[in-house]
Write an enzyme that holds these catalytic residues in place. Structure first.
Site, PDB file in Angstrom:
ATOM      1  N   ASP A  35     -24.780   6.087 -12.532  1.00  0.00           N
ATOM      2  CA  ASP A  35     -24.733   4.823 -12.323  1.00  0.00           C
ATOM      3  C   ASP A  35     -23.621   4.109 -13.763  1.00  0.00           C
ATOM      4  O   ASP A  35     -24.149   4.297 -14.660  1.00  0.00           O
ATOM      5  CB  ASP A  35     -25.979   3.965 -12.259  1.00  0.00           C
ATOM      6  CG  ASP A  35     -25.716   2.648 -11.736  1.00  0.00           C
ATOM      7  OD1 ASP A  35     -25.167   1.553 -12.459  1.00  0.00           O
ATOM      8  OD2 ASP A  35     -25.804   2.208 -10.564  1.00  0.00           O
ATOM      9  N   ASN A  91     -32.434  -0.127  -1.712  1.00  0.00           N
ATOM     10  CA  ASN A  91     -32.235  -1.400  -1.541  1.00  0.00           C
ATOM     11  C   ASN A  91     -31.833  -1.733  -0.024  1.00  0.00           C
ATOM     12  O   ASN A  91     -30.834  -1.038   0.348  1.00  0.00           O
ATOM     13  CB  ASN A  91     -31.320  -2.314  -2.249  1.00  0.00           C
ATOM     14  CG  ASN A  91     -31.997  -2.561  -3.757  1.00  0.00           C
ATOM     15  OD1 ASN A  91     -33.156  -2.792  -3.843  1.00  0.00           O
ATOM     16  ND2 ASN A  91     -31.224  -2.157  -4.662  1.00  0.00           N
ATOM     17  N   HIS A 104     -27.623   4.334  -0.001  1.00  0.00           N
ATOM     18  CA  HIS A 104     -27.718   5.112  -1.369  1.00  0.00           C
ATOM     19  C   HIS A 104     -28.979   4.972  -1.823  1.00  0.00           C
ATOM     20  O   HIS A 104     -29.737   3.875  -1.659  1.00  0.00           O
ATOM     21  CB  HIS A 104     -26.535   4.519  -2.376  1.00  0.00           C
ATOM     22  CG  HIS A 104     -26.493   3.049  -2.708  1.00  0.00           C
ATOM     23  ND1 HIS A 104     -26.233   2.106  -1.733  1.00  0.00           N
ATOM     24  CD2 HIS A 104     -26.948   2.641  -3.634  1.00  0.00           C
ATOM     25  CE1 HIS A 104     -26.084   1.078  -2.247  1.00  0.00           C
ATOM     26  NE2 HIS A 104     -26.512   1.085  -3.445  1.00  0.00           N
TER      27      HIS A 104
END
Length: 130
Positions: A35, A91, A104
């Site tokens: 990330d 999410n 994802h």
């Protein structure tokens, strides 16, 4: 454009090597990369190479095998980087922080011993990822 007529997502573009990323694992159908704004000592985004599924609910219903592959890749990364202990966050929906509507997961973990799995070093309280 994708076969669905929508613009390629940032994750599709990373998988196509159009956008640079630090790739940590890859299969024929899954790609995982660090990330760019980590929320934990280990923070890896794991996604499908297809953007057919907007969220985890669609993926689980549409291709359970691909869902299992995504989780297996997560487990492999955690085994290498975090002694097999990790949090996997999906999410689903804008109201909870999803901004990229290409399924994802965020793999969050710590790297050292002595910290419980739910402590703040794993992003507790800041789970509104992209």
């Amino acid at each position: 454009m994708t076969s669905t007529g929508q613009e390629p997502s940032i994750f599709t573009r990373i998988a196509a090597r159009e956008i640079p990323a630090t790739i940590v694992a890859e299969t024929e159908r899954i790609i995982a990369f660090e990330d760019i704004a980590p929320q934990a000592p280990v923070h890896v985004v794991i996604t499908t190479k297809t953007q057919q599924y907007a969220n985890v609910v669609e993926l689980a219903g549409g291709d359970p095998g691909l869902m299992a592959e995504l989780v297996a890749v997560a487990a492999g990364i955690a085994a290498e980087r975090a002694n097999g202990q990790f949090r996997l966050v999906f999410n689903t929906g804008e109201a909870v922080g999803q901004t990229v509507f290409h399924v994802h997961a965020h793999l969050l973990a710590r790297t050292g011993p002595g910290t419980p799995a739910g402590d703040s070093s794993l992003g507790e309280g800041s789970l509104a990822f992209r």
